[in-house]
Scaffold this motif. Structure first.
Motif, PDB file in Angstrom:
ATOM      1  N   GLU A  60       0.829  -1.202   0.000  1.00 17.57           N
ATOM      2  CA  GLU A  60       0.000   0.000   0.000  1.00 17.57           C
ATOM      3  C   GLU A  60       0.866   1.257   0.000  1.00 17.57           C
ATOM      4  N   GLU A  61       2.035   1.195   0.674  1.00 17.42           N
ATOM      5  CA  GLU A  61       2.947   2.341   0.650  1.00 17.42           C
ATOM      6  C   GLU A  61       3.339   2.663  -0.784  1.00 17.42           C
ATOM      7  N   ALA A  62       3.632   1.622  -1.581  1.00 15.73           N
ATOM      8  CA  ALA A  62       4.013   1.831  -2.982  1.00 15.73           C
ATOM      9  C   ALA A  62       2.859   2.464  -3.756  1.00 15.73           C
ATOM     10  N   ILE A  63       1.654   1.989  -3.545  1.00 16.67           N
ATOM     11  CA  ILE A  63       0.500   2.507  -4.269  1.00 16.67           C
ATOM     12  C   ILE A  63       0.255   3.974  -3.913  1.00 16.67           C
ATOM     13  N   LEU A  64       0.328   4.299  -2.622  1.00 15.44           N
ATOM     14  CA  LEU A  64       0.072   5.672  -2.193  1.00 15.44           C
ATOM     15  C   LEU A  64       1.153   6.617  -2.698  1.00 15.44           C
ATOM     16  N   MET A  65       2.414   6.210  -2.592  1.00 10.78           N
ATOM     17  CA  MET A  65       3.508   7.087  -3.033  1.00 10.78           C
ATOM     18  C   MET A  65       3.477   7.299  -4.548  1.00 10.78           C
ATOM     19  N   ALA A  66       3.022   6.287  -5.273  1.00  7.54           N
ATOM     20  CA  ALA A  66       2.956   6.427  -6.732  1.00  7.54           C
ATOM     21  C   ALA A  66       1.968   7.512  -7.144  1.00  7.54           C
ATOM     22  N   GLY A  67       1.006   7.804  -6.280  1.00  9.18           N
ATOM     23  CA  GLY A  67       0.010   8.824  -6.591  1.00  9.18           C
ATOM     24  C   GLY A  67       0.380  10.210  -6.115  1.00  9.18           C
ATOM     25  N   LEU A  68       1.583  10.359  -5.521  1.00  9.01           N
ATOM     26  CA  LEU A  68       1.998  11.648  -4.987  1.00  9.01           C
ATOM     27  C   LEU A  68       3.116  12.238  -5.834  1.00  9.01           C
ATOM     28  N   SER A  69       2.986  13.500  -6.178  1.00 11.86           N
ATOM     29  CA  SER A  69       4.018  14.189  -6.941  1.00 11.86           C
ATOM     30  C   SER A  69       4.189  15.584  -6.365  1.00 11.86           C
ATOM     31  N   HIS A  70       5.274  15.764  -5.624  1.00 11.79           N
ATOM     32  CA  HIS A  70       5.542  17.059  -5.008  1.00 11.79           C
ATOM     33  C   HIS A  70       7.023  17.135  -4.695  1.00 11.79           C
ATOM     34  N   HIS A  71       7.608  18.331  -4.844  1.00 12.52           N
ATOM     35  CA  HIS A  71       9.048  18.438  -4.666  1.00 12.52           C
ATOM     36  C   HIS A  71       9.479  18.258  -3.216  1.00 12.52           C
ATOM     37  N   ASN A  72       8.541  18.283  -2.261  1.00 10.30           N
ATOM     38  CA  ASN A  72       8.884  18.028  -0.855  1.00 10.30           C
ATOM     39  C   ASN A  72       8.512  16.622  -0.399  1.00 10.30           C
ATOM     40  N   ILE A  73       8.185  15.735  -1.347  1.00 12.39           N
ATOM     41  CA  ILE A  73       7.913  14.324  -1.040  1.00 12.39           C
ATOM     42  C   ILE A  73       8.884  13.474  -1.849  1.00 12.39           C
ATOM     43  N   ALA A  74       9.547  12.538  -1.186  1.00 15.52           N
ATOM     44  CA  ALA A  74      10.487  11.663  -1.880  1.00 15.52           C
ATOM     45  C   ALA A  74       9.761  10.913  -2.990  1.00 15.52           C
ATOM     46  N   THR A  75      10.306  10.964  -4.197  1.00 18.70           N
ATOM     47  CA  THR A  75       9.646  10.396  -5.376  1.00 18.70           C
ATOM     48  C   THR A  75       9.853   8.885  -5.441  1.00 18.70           C
ATOM     49  N   LEU A  76       8.766   8.163  -5.714  1.00 20.78           N
ATOM     50  CA  LEU A  76       8.851   6.712  -5.913  1.00 20.78           C
ATOM     51  C   LEU A  76       9.157   6.417  -7.376  1.00 20.78           C
ATOM     52  N   PHE A  77      10.180   5.580  -7.620  1.00 19.24           N
ATOM     53  CA  PHE A  77      10.556   5.222  -8.980  1.00 19.24           C
ATOM     54  C   PHE A  77      10.050   3.843  -9.394  1.00 19.24           C
ATOM     55  N   ASP A  78      10.038   2.892  -8.440  1.00 17.11           N
ATOM     56  CA  ASP A  78       9.777   1.500  -8.840  1.00 17.11           C
ATOM     57  C   ASP A  78       9.319   0.687  -7.638  1.00 17.11           C
ATOM     58  N   TYR A  79       8.687  -0.448  -7.927  1.00 15.92           N
ATOM     59  CA  TYR A  79       8.255  -1.408  -6.901  1.00 15.92           C
ATOM     60  C   TYR A  79       8.352  -2.796  -7.502  1.00 15.92           C
ATOM     61  N   GLY A  80       8.779  -3.762  -6.703  1.00 19.23           N
ATOM     62  CA  GLY A  80       8.870  -5.131  -7.210  1.00 19.23           C
ATOM     63  C   GLY A  80       9.189  -6.105  -6.092  1.00 19.23           C
ATOM     64  N   THR A  81       9.517  -7.323  -6.456  1.00 17.16           N
ATOM     65  CA  THR A  81       9.916  -8.334  -5.485  1.00 17.16           C
ATOM     66  C   THR A  81      11.234  -8.962  -5.924  1.00 17.16           C
ATOM     67  N   TYR A  82      12.039  -9.332  -4.943  1.00 20.86           N
ATOM     68  CA  TYR A  82      13.326  -9.966  -5.191  1.00 20.86           C
ATOM     69  C   TYR A  82      13.436 -11.167  -4.265  1.00 20.86           C
ATOM     70  N   GLU A  83      13.438 -12.372  -4.859  1.00 24.84           N
ATOM     71  CA  GLU A  83      13.471 -13.616  -4.089  1.00 24.84           C
ATOM     72  C   GLU A  83      12.393 -13.633  -3.017  1.00 24.84           C
ATOM     73  N   GLY A  84      11.202 -13.178  -3.416  1.00 28.48           N
ATOM     74  CA  GLY A  84      10.051 -13.212  -2.525  1.00 28.48           C
ATOM     75  C   GLY A  84       9.955 -12.043  -1.564  1.00 28.48           C
ATOM     76  N   ILE A  85      10.897 -11.101  -1.632  1.00 28.36           N
ATOM     77  CA  ILE A  85      10.897  -9.951  -0.729  1.00 28.36           C
ATOM     78  C   ILE A  85      10.543  -8.692  -1.520  1.00 28.36           C
ATOM     79  N   ALA A  86       9.543  -7.965  -1.047  1.00 25.72           N
ATOM     80  CA  ALA A  86       9.114  -6.749  -1.735  1.00 25.72           C
ATOM     81  C   ALA A  86      10.115  -5.621  -1.519  1.00 25.72           C
ATOM     82  N   TYR A  87      10.222  -4.745  -2.506  1.00 30.93           N
ATOM     83  CA  TYR A  87      11.108  -3.590  -2.375  1.00 30.93           C
ATOM     84  C   TYR A  87      10.503  -2.378  -3.075  1.00 30.93           C
ATOM     85  N   LEU A  88      10.905  -1.210  -2.588  1.00 31.24           N
ATOM     86  CA  LEU A  88      10.552   0.067  -3.197  1.00 31.24           C
ATOM     87  C   LEU A  88      11.840   0.747  -3.645  1.00 31.24           C
TER      88      LEU A  88
END
Length: 456
Positions: A60-88
């Motif tokens: 949900e953090e990935a989904i929410l951050m993907a919808g935010l665009s502001h120069h004072n919010i850290a920008t989300l570039f990508d989301y995925g899983t690596y060997e079963g572990i999620a990453y942002l």
């Protein structure tokens, strides 16, 4: 699985160094092997993988951050899983956290508090406008770059205002020191809850102490409900004491109506702080007198930023920004005037172009600009079709975190609405509206309106 420097996540992000560890994940500095840039990779901790609630919060953090665009919010570039572990994957912010700065300094100067908290308020205003409540506003979740730009991070327990919760029955998420009274009583978080936490942070930055800090988490949470906040030092500016007091009101309805209102209240005095920059051929810092539009822009960008300025016949804003130390390109429609200014102001790169023809290639550039300033009334000379074309072109000249500052010599609500609609049609979103470059809130008697826009 063992994470260590050199491991490549998602066949793209090479881990370089572990930089932080939180309740749900560990944060690494990494290198994007495709784009060759540093990024921050947040990996879900292996010991919480088996807990479905944590996994869902991470997603949900990935989904929410993907919808935010502001120069004072850290920008989300990508989301995925690596060997079963999620990453942002997010933008990497050079610098340190606000909590680290507070530990080193003990107490922050008034001007610094205004600048930091006002930028936090702008970030929260953008999140709230997008329907997101952060729910964990605290110094540790604020990063500050060397240029003074604040980035709000860690939306790990944030929630869309219309979403069903992931919280277990009886569980209250967030840090007790920054918990609003209503949340301490088990009620749902709202934007007003974030504003309360912002007030707690401001109080702590000015005094070096958390206003509510008791022996146990329960006692601390109860203090938010029953105890008045400690009195701030009387030597502080009255307007600062008032706005923090309003943020810390026990009842949500008694707090500022929006985070944007907090930014207005904090930003007015900060705009009066003199700019201090190295003066050519001098080794000391000295105050610089620049046009008000240059002063506002300088607050919004990194040092030595790339700035594009569209002006009328004068070049005050462009010259001011170049004097401060930024690299400036200026566009005007009068070719003869451009020729004259190019000879008189060699610090600025001048071009003779119509606003509808402005592109990176037309300016001989490849790297996007950090900010575009359009001032001097040019926008009022265009039809709505021409305005959309011009704004669309400008939106394509800035980077993902770039901004457009638009000056409108307007007086009617209809004109304001039309320009706002045209900006949206051009792919821009409105972050803030001001009544002039000195950060005054909008007013009925204003002769100028300044819009702060960013890319969607």
């Amino acid at each position: 699985m063992r994470l260590e420097a050199g491991v490549v996540i998602g066949e793209r992000y090479e881990l370089v160094q572990s930089v932080a560890s939180g309740g749900m994940g560990d944060v690494w500095r990494a290198r994007d092997r495709v784009l060759g840039r540093p990024v921050a990779v947040k990996m879900m901790r292996p010991d919480v993988i088996a807990e479905p609630v944590f996994a869902e919060r991470f997603h949900e953090e990935a989904i929410l951050m993907a919808g935010l665009s502001h120069h004072n919010i850290a920008t989300l570039f990508d989301y995925g899983t690596y060997e079963g572990i999620a990453y942002l994957v997010m933008e990497f912010v050079e610098g340190q956290s606000l909590s680290a700065e507070l530990r080193e300094a003990g107490v922050l100067p008034v001007e610094r508090v205004r600048a930091v908290v006002a930028q936090m308020a702008l970030a929260l205003a953008a999140a709230h406008e997008a329907g997101v409540v952060h729910r964990d506003v605290k110094p540790a979740n604020v990063l500050i770059g060397p240029d003074g730009i604040v980035k709000l991070t860690d939306f790990g327990i944030a929630r869309a205002t219309d979403a069903a919760g992931l919280t277990r029955t009886g569980e209250t998420l967030g840090t007790p020191f920054y918990l609003s009274p209503e949340r301490a009583l088990g009620r749902s978080a709202t934007p007003a809850s974030d504003i309360y936490a912002l007030g707690v942070v401001a109080h702590e930055l000015l005094t070096g102490r958390r206003p509510f800090d008791r022996d146990t988490p329960i006692a601390t949470a109860l203090a938010h409900v029953t105890d008045p906040p400690p009195t701030l030092p009387a030597a502080l500016p009255d307007d600062l004491i008032r706005i923090i007091g309003r943020c810390l009101a026990k009842e949500p309805a008694d707090r500022p109506a929006s985070a944007q209102e907090v930014a207005y209240a904090l930003g007015i005095a900060f705009a009066e702080v003199p700019l201090m920059r190295p003066v050519p051929e001098q080794t000391r810092l000295a105050p610089i007198s620049v046009a008000p539009e240059a002063r506002l822009v300088d607050l919004m960008v990194r040092r030595k930023a790339r700035i594009l300025v569209l002006e009328a016949l004068h070049a005050g804003g462009a010259l001011g920004l170049a004097t401060i130390g930024h690299t400036v390109w200026a566009v005007q429609t009068d070719a003869e005037n451009v020729k004259r200014l190019a000879a008189e102001v060699p610090e600025v790169h001048f071009f003779a172009l119509d606003p509808t023809d402005v592109t990176l290639s037309a300016l001989g550039q490849v790297v996007p600009f950090d900010l575009v300033l359009w001032s001097g009334g040019l926008i009022g000379d265009l039809s709505r079709v021409e305005r959309v074309i011009a704004l669309k072109g400008l939106s394509e000249t800035i980077g993902p975190s770039g901004r457009v500052v638009l000056e409108l010599p307007l007086t009617t609500a209809r004109q304001f609405a039309e320009v706002t609609e045209d900006a949206i049609a051009a792919g821009l979103v409105l972050d803030l509206t001001l009544s002039g470059y000195d950060l005054r809130p909008p007013s009925d008697d204003a002769t100028t309106t300044v819009l702060l826009l960013s890319r969607r």
